[in-house]
Scaffold this active site. Structure first.
Site, PDB file in Angstrom:
ATOM      1  N   ARG A  36      12.260  46.233  13.345  1.00 54.68           N
ATOM      2  CA  ARG A  36      12.415  46.073  14.793  1.00 54.68           C
ATOM      3  C   ARG A  36      12.920  44.488  15.087  1.00 54.68           C
ATOM      4  O   ARG A  36      13.845  44.012  15.818  1.00 54.68           O
ATOM      5  CB  ARG A  36      11.491  46.141  15.843  1.00 54.68           C
ATOM      6  N   LYS A 197       1.736  65.724  20.310  1.00 54.41           N
ATOM      7  CA  LYS A 197       1.522  66.285  21.649  1.00 54.41           C
ATOM      8  C   LYS A 197       2.698  66.956  22.103  1.00 54.41           C
ATOM      9  O   LYS A 197       3.693  66.390  22.243  1.00 54.41           O
ATOM     10  CB  LYS A 197       0.692  65.301  22.568  1.00 54.41           C
ATOM     11  N   GLY A 349       9.687  55.079  16.709  1.00 52.28           N
ATOM     12  CA  GLY A 349       8.231  55.115  16.517  1.00 52.28           C
ATOM     13  C   GLY A 349       7.543  55.744  15.206  1.00 52.28           C
ATOM     14  O   GLY A 349       7.957  55.339  14.253  1.00 52.28           O
ATOM     15  N   GLY A 372       9.822  56.219  22.894  1.00 52.26           N
ATOM     16  CA  GLY A 372       9.659  56.482  24.423  1.00 52.26           C
ATOM     17  C   GLY A 372      10.865  56.545  25.164  1.00 52.26           C
ATOM     18  O   GLY A 372      11.319  57.463  25.862  1.00 52.26           O
TER      19      GLY A 372
HETATM   20  P1  AMP Z   1       3.268  61.671  18.318  1.00 47.23           P
HETATM   21  O1  AMP Z   1       3.018  60.108  19.006  1.00 47.23           O
HETATM   22  O2  AMP Z   1       3.280  62.742  19.480  1.00 47.23           O
HETATM   23  O3  AMP Z   1       4.718  61.616  18.002  1.00 47.23           O
HETATM   24  O4  AMP Z   1       2.588  61.816  17.492  1.00 47.23           O
HETATM   25  C1  AMP Z   1       2.541  61.205  16.012  1.00 47.23           C
HETATM   26  C2  AMP Z   1       1.032  61.580  15.238  1.00 47.23           C
HETATM   27  O5  AMP Z   1       0.974  62.779  15.127  1.00 47.23           O
HETATM   28  C3  AMP Z   1       1.208  60.828  14.079  1.00 47.23           C
HETATM   29  O6  AMP Z   1      -0.016  60.112  14.094  1.00 47.23           O
HETATM   30  C4  AMP Z   1       0.753  62.076  13.113  1.00 47.23           C
HETATM   31  O7  AMP Z   1      -0.126  61.800  12.103  1.00 47.23           O
HETATM   32  C5  AMP Z   1       0.095  63.080  13.965  1.00 47.23           C
HETATM   33  N1  AMP Z   1       0.269  64.397  13.369  1.00 47.23           N
HETATM   34  C6  AMP Z   1       1.464  65.083  12.825  1.00 47.23           C
HETATM   35  N2  AMP Z   1       1.214  66.076  12.293  1.00 47.23           N
HETATM   36  C7  AMP Z   1      -0.042  66.315  12.576  1.00 47.23           C
HETATM   37  C8  AMP Z   1      -1.148  67.402  12.303  1.00 47.23           C
HETATM   38  N3  AMP Z   1      -0.623  68.570  11.848  1.00 47.23           N
HETATM   39  N4  AMP Z   1      -2.216  67.240  12.538  1.00 47.23           N
HETATM   40  C9  AMP Z   1      -2.690  66.171  13.028  1.00 47.23           C
HETATM   41  N5  AMP Z   1      -1.979  65.265  13.554  1.00 47.23           N
HETATM   42  C10 AMP Z   1      -0.716  65.229  13.064  1.00 47.23           C
END
Ligand code: AMP
Length: 392
Positions: A36, A197, A349, A372
């Site tokens: 960044r 999520k 991110g 975001g």
């Molecule tokens: P997000 O902020 O929604 O993009 O989520 C990113 C996070 O999702 C990262 O820290 C990953 O470790 C987590 N993640 C991705 N796949 C999995 C999984 N199968 N189980 C648990 N966490 C996950």
């Protein structure tokens, strides 16, 4: 409304307040990924070369109060090395002492203000605080794409007091690629979605279902969709309260003839730990959790992607922070990076963190510095930090 590019501003004899996104990952006050900062160097160098002085500002982390852990000191040190000239760190971003440092700043020099979020007025977009930030500067440059989806004092409020304003080179590049994948994308157009999520990405999924030809879904979010399909998810991380929504998204996707492709196999373990014993399965056992996409899914995803002319990717396909669960993200990443004739946008991110240090990572069309902000833009939400730059 048009925004002025930095190249059209005359900096000669002026002090510019430059909003950067220096919100870098730190490990014990050591910067672990400088991308960044590197991404804003062109903007800073340009201002200095054009005979201006650059007063740089940024937030770092989410401090509740002033704390040494979230000082921008390591960033000032990195900038001094990268620019080949001392970049002093002011003890604050406003106030008398900092004001004196700004007025003493020589043309051709840069100064870094301390973490904006040491003042709660920053996120409150407080008018007096915005006025203080503007004091002693004549031009405002926003290069902080990663914070453009937030209406804060340093991204929005300050523009009331610095009427001469423009977008920095990084901001312009980010907006240019987003415009390209939104206004006139080449098809087939594939969206890769991962991460934890579904709830964060509902809006973008709905909008993108009107634009793309196919969505590939991995990461933990895939398990909420699998549960909606009645498939076994074991102990995988899911959002129980979003299962109905996932069903609804399947229905919308079917109406639009956009396949939502889910993983066909998985790397599972009892816990997300480096020492966990792992196996590759097509059906997730009741006491195991899915932590990465499996080898057949990797092959299938890569096959789909080889037909694409536009690819947008947001979110890792597995628990990439632990190397044994990073294979899906890395193998699909390498395949996308090596495609030719494709516009590929990696949405910031965690996804870009997963690719940090890979030799092929510079072959994507663009790795965004803002997760975001990218999601909001793709969803069709106007970014307040960009709107505030508009003239007219
Ligand atoms: P997000 O902020 O929604 O993009 O989520 C990113 C996070 O999702 C990262 O820290 C990953 O470790 C987590 N993640 C991705 N796949 C999995 C999984 N199968 N189980 C648990 N966490 C996950």
């Amino acid at each position: 409304m048009p925004i002025i590019p930095i190249s059209e501003v005359s900096f000669e004899g002026k002090k510019a307040l430059v909003r950067c996104d220096f919100n870098v990952p730190l490990d014990n006050r050591r910067i672990t990924d400088t991308s960044r900062i590197d991404a804003s160097l062109d903007t800073v160098r340009h201002i200095l070369r054009q005979g201006g002085a650059a007063v740089l500002c940024s937030h770092l982390g989410r401090p509740k109060e002033r704390t040494a852990e979230l000082s921008l000191k390591p960033v000032a040190e990195y900038l001094s090395n990268a620019l080949g000239k001392k970049v002093a760190l002011a003890p604050d971003c406003i106030g008398e002492f900092t004001g004196r440092m700004v007025s003493d700043l020589a043309l051709g020099e840069a100064l870094l203000l301390e973490n904006l979020r040491f003042h709660h007025e920053e996120e409150a977009n407080n008018r007096d605080f915005s006025h203080e930030l503007a004091r002693g500067k004549q031009v405002y440059i926003n290069d902080a794409f990663g914070t453009a989806h937030r209406a804060h004092a340093s991204t929005v409020g300050v523009t009331q007091f610095l009427r001469e304003r423009a977008a920095g080179f990084l901001m312009l590049r980010e907006l240019q690629i987003l415009q390209a994948v939104t206004q006139n994308p080449a098809h087939p157009y594939i969206l890769i979605l991962g991460g934890a999520k579904v709830s964060d990405k509902i809006g973008v999924i709905k909008t993108m279902l009107t634009r793309v030809n196919l969505m590939l879904i991995g990461g933990a979010m895939a398990y909420t969709f699998m549960k909606a399909r009645g498939l076994a998810v074991g102990k995988s991380r899911i959002e129980e309260d979003k299962v109905d929504l996932a069903r609804e998204l399947f229905a919308i996707a079917a109406q639009r003839h956009v396949p939502l492709v889910l993983p066909v196999d998985h790397i599972v373990a009892a816990t997300p730990a480096p020492e966990a014993s792992i196996q590759s399965v097509t059906t997730i056992p009741a006491d195991e959790m899915g932590l990465d996409i499996g080898p057949h899914t990797i092959t299938e995803f890569i096959q789909h992607l080889s037909t694409a002319r536009t690819i947008v990717w947001n979110g890792p396909l597995g628990f990439f922070e632990i190397p044994v669960f990073a294979q899906g993200t890395l193998r699909v990443g390498e395949a996308v990076a090596n495609l030719s004739g494709v516009t590929s946008l990696i949405g910031g991110g965690d996804t870009s963190a997963a690719f940090a240090g890979q030799q092929w990572a510079n072959r994507f069309t663009h790795i965004s510095t803002g997760g975001g902000a990218t999601l909001d833009y793709l969803e069709g939400i106007e970014l307040p930090g960009v709107k505030a730059l508009a003239i007219g």
